[in-house]
Write a protein that holds these residues in place. Structure first.
Motif, mmCIF file in Angstrom:
data_model
loop_
_atom_site.group_PDB
_atom_site.id
_atom_site.type_symbol
_atom_site.label_atom_id
_atom_site.label_comp_id
_atom_site.label_asym_id
_atom_site.label_seq_id
_atom_site.Cartn_x
_atom_site.Cartn_y
_atom_site.Cartn_z
ATOM 1 N N PRO A 168 0.818 -1.217 0.000
ATOM 2 C CA PRO A 168 0.000 0.000 0.000
ATOM 3 C C PRO A 168 0.848 1.263 0.000
ATOM 4 O O PRO A 168 0.376 2.326 -0.414
ATOM 5 C CB PRO A 168 -0.827 -0.130 1.288
ATOM 6 N N TYR A 169 2.118 1.146 0.431
ATOM 7 C CA TYR A 169 3.015 2.310 0.436
ATOM 8 C C TYR A 169 3.428 2.680 -0.989
ATOM 9 O O TYR A 169 3.630 3.851 -1.301
ATOM 10 C CB TYR A 169 4.230 2.027 1.318
ATOM 11 N N LEU A 184 0.734 -6.061 -7.239
ATOM 12 C CA LEU A 184 0.998 -7.498 -7.194
ATOM 13 C C LEU A 184 0.854 -7.964 -5.748
ATOM 14 O O LEU A 184 1.303 -7.278 -4.835
ATOM 15 C CB LEU A 184 2.409 -7.823 -7.692
ATOM 16 N N GLN A 185 0.262 -9.128 -5.552
ATOM 17 C CA GLN A 185 0.116 -9.666 -4.204
ATOM 18 C C GLN A 185 1.285 -10.553 -3.797
ATOM 19 O O GLN A 185 1.263 -11.179 -2.738
ATOM 20 C CB GLN A 185 -1.197 -10.433 -4.084
ATOM 21 N N LEU A 194 -4.545 -3.139 -1.285
ATOM 22 C CA LEU A 194 -4.117 -2.635 -2.594
ATOM 23 C C LEU A 194 -5.304 -2.096 -3.393
ATOM 24 O O LEU A 194 -5.217 -1.940 -4.613
ATOM 25 C CB LEU A 194 -3.436 -3.757 -3.386
ATOM 26 N N ALA A 195 -6.382 -1.782 -2.706
ATOM 27 C CA ALA A 195 -7.637 -1.438 -3.371
ATOM 28 C C ALA A 195 -7.540 -0.214 -4.263
ATOM 29 O O ALA A 195 -8.318 -0.067 -5.212
ATOM 30 C CB ALA A 195 -8.732 -1.233 -2.332
ATOM 31 N N ILE A 224 -8.851 0.018 -15.758
ATOM 32 C CA ILE A 224 -9.576 -0.807 -14.799
ATOM 33 C C ILE A 224 -9.803 0.023 -13.547
ATOM 34 O O ILE A 224 -8.851 0.445 -12.894
ATOM 35 C CB ILE A 224 -8.782 -2.086 -14.461
ATOM 36 N N GLN A 225 -11.019 0.270 -13.205
ATOM 37 C CA GLN A 225 -11.318 1.151 -12.094
ATOM 38 C C GLN A 225 -11.159 0.480 -10.739
ATOM 39 O O GLN A 225 -10.953 1.120 -9.733
ATOM 40 C CB GLN A 225 -12.761 1.686 -12.226
ATOM 41 N N SER A 226 -11.273 -0.815 -10.706
ATOM 42 C CA SER A 226 -11.178 -1.524 -9.427
ATOM 43 C C SER A 226 -10.570 -2.884 -9.643
ATOM 44 O O SER A 226 -10.862 -3.562 -10.631
ATOM 45 C CB SER A 226 -12.567 -1.696 -8.795
ATOM 46 N N SER A 227 -9.718 -3.302 -8.690
ATOM 47 C CA SER A 227 -9.118 -4.630 -8.796
ATOM 48 C C SER A 227 -10.185 -5.709 -8.745
ATOM 49 O O SER A 227 -9.980 -6.824 -9.187
ATOM 50 C CB SER A 227 -8.120 -4.831 -7.653
ATOM 51 N N ARG A 228 -11.349 -5.390 -8.240
ATOM 52 C CA ARG A 228 -12.410 -6.390 -8.133
ATOM 53 C C ARG A 228 -13.071 -6.668 -9.478
ATOM 54 O O ARG A 228 -13.935 -7.523 -9.589
ATOM 55 C CB ARG A 228 -13.449 -5.947 -7.104
#
Length: 238
Positions: A168-169, A184-185, A194-195, A224-228
Motif C-alpha cells: 500500500p506504500y 501485485l500480491q 491494494l484497493a 480498470i477502475q477496481s481490482s475487483r
C-alpha cells in the motif's frame, strides 16, 4: 499508451519482504529493543526513515537509529541476500515490457547499495534503464519523493507512466505523485490493502500471462477502475 513503468523491487520482483522483516527484528534486538516480527512485517515497503519512528519511537538520524540501520543492512546482506530468488517469470515480464517499448525505471525505498545487490540477485539489472533509491531523496515511501524522482528520469508525463508495486506504500506514494499503480500480491499484502491500484495480479507470472489485456498492453482500451473487476483467478489471495 504506457511509455514507462516505475518498478518497486522488494516483494514485487524478488521474494525479499520476509527477509527484510527478520533483519529488522534482529537489528533492533542488538540494541536491546524488542519488536515482534508481526509488528514489522506489515510495514515492509516503507523506508527506515518511517519504520523506525513507527515501531520504536526513534529517528534514523540518531545514534541508535544509525546503529539499528547499520545492523539491519549487515544482517540482510550476510544472512539473507544470497538466498533470495526472483519471483517466477520476472525477467520474462520485464523483457515483455521492453518489447512493448516501455522504459523500466526502478523506484525503491532501499538504499542504493542494497538496491544494486537486489537487482543483481534478481538477474534483471541489465534490463533497467535508470533507478531511484532512498539515498537520492529526502523521504522514502509512502511519501512521493522516490516516485517523483523516477518519473523525472523516465522523461514521460505521469499519465503515461504506471507504478508496479506490492505494498500500500507503493500505491500511496504513486498516487501522491499523480501516477497510477498496478499491484501485485506477491509481497504478501491483501487485495483490500491494494484497493487503490487500478489492477491487481497475483505475481509477475500472473501479470505476464494476462499481459495482453493488462494496463501495460498497447491494445488496452481503458482503465480498470477496481481490482475487483479482475477475473476471479486474481482474487484468490484475499
Amino acid at each position: 499508451m504506457i511509455k514507462a513503468v516505475i518498478l518497486d523491487v522488494d516483494g514485487t520482483l524478488i521474494d525479499s519482504n520476509d527477509a527484510h522483516a527478520e533483519s529488522w527484528v534482529q537489528a533492533f534486538a542488538l540494541e536491546g529493543i524488542s519488536v515482534p516480527y508481526s509488528r514489522i512485517r506489515p510495514l515492509i515497503g516503507m523506508g527506515g526513515d518511517h519504520l523506525l519512528p513507527l515501531v520504536a519511537g526513534i529517528t534514523e538520524g540518531t545514534d541508535v537509529g544509525k546503529k539499528v540501520s547499520t545492523h539491519r543492512r549487515r544482517i540482510f546482506t550476510d544472512q539473507y541476500l544470497q538466498n533470495l530468488k526472483p519471483f517466477p517469470r520476472t525477467r520474462e515480464l520485464l523483457e515483455r515490457m521492453r518489447a512493448e517499448g516501455i522504459k523500466l525505471i526502478v523506484g525503491s525505498s532501499s538504499d542504493k547499495k542494497n538496491l544494486c545487490a537486489l537487482l543483481e540477485q534478481a538477474r534483471i539489472r541489465d534490463l533497467i534503464e535508470s533507478s531511484t533509491s532512498k539515498d537520492d531523496v529526502d523521504e522514502s515511501k509512502p511519501e512521493p519523493d522516490i516516485i517523483i524522482s523516477a518519473l523525472r528520469k523516465s522523461g514521460a508525463a505521469a499519465r503515461d507512466v504506471l507504478m508496479l508495486g506490492d505494498t500500500p506504500y507503493d500505491v500511496t506514494a504513486a498516487l501522491r505523485a499523480g501516477v497510477r499503480t498496478v499491484g501485485l500480491q506477491s509481497g504478501g499484502f491483501s487485495l483490500a490493502s491494494l484497493a487503490r491500484a487500478i489492477a491487481v495480479y497475483r505475481d509477475p507470472a500472473d501479470l505476464l500471462q494476462q499481459f495482453s489485456t493488462s494496463p501495460f498492453s498497447k491494445s488496452f482500451s481503458g482503465i480498470i477502475q477496481s481490482s475487483r473487476s479482475l477475473p476471479k483467478a486474481n482474487l484468490q489471495m484475499e
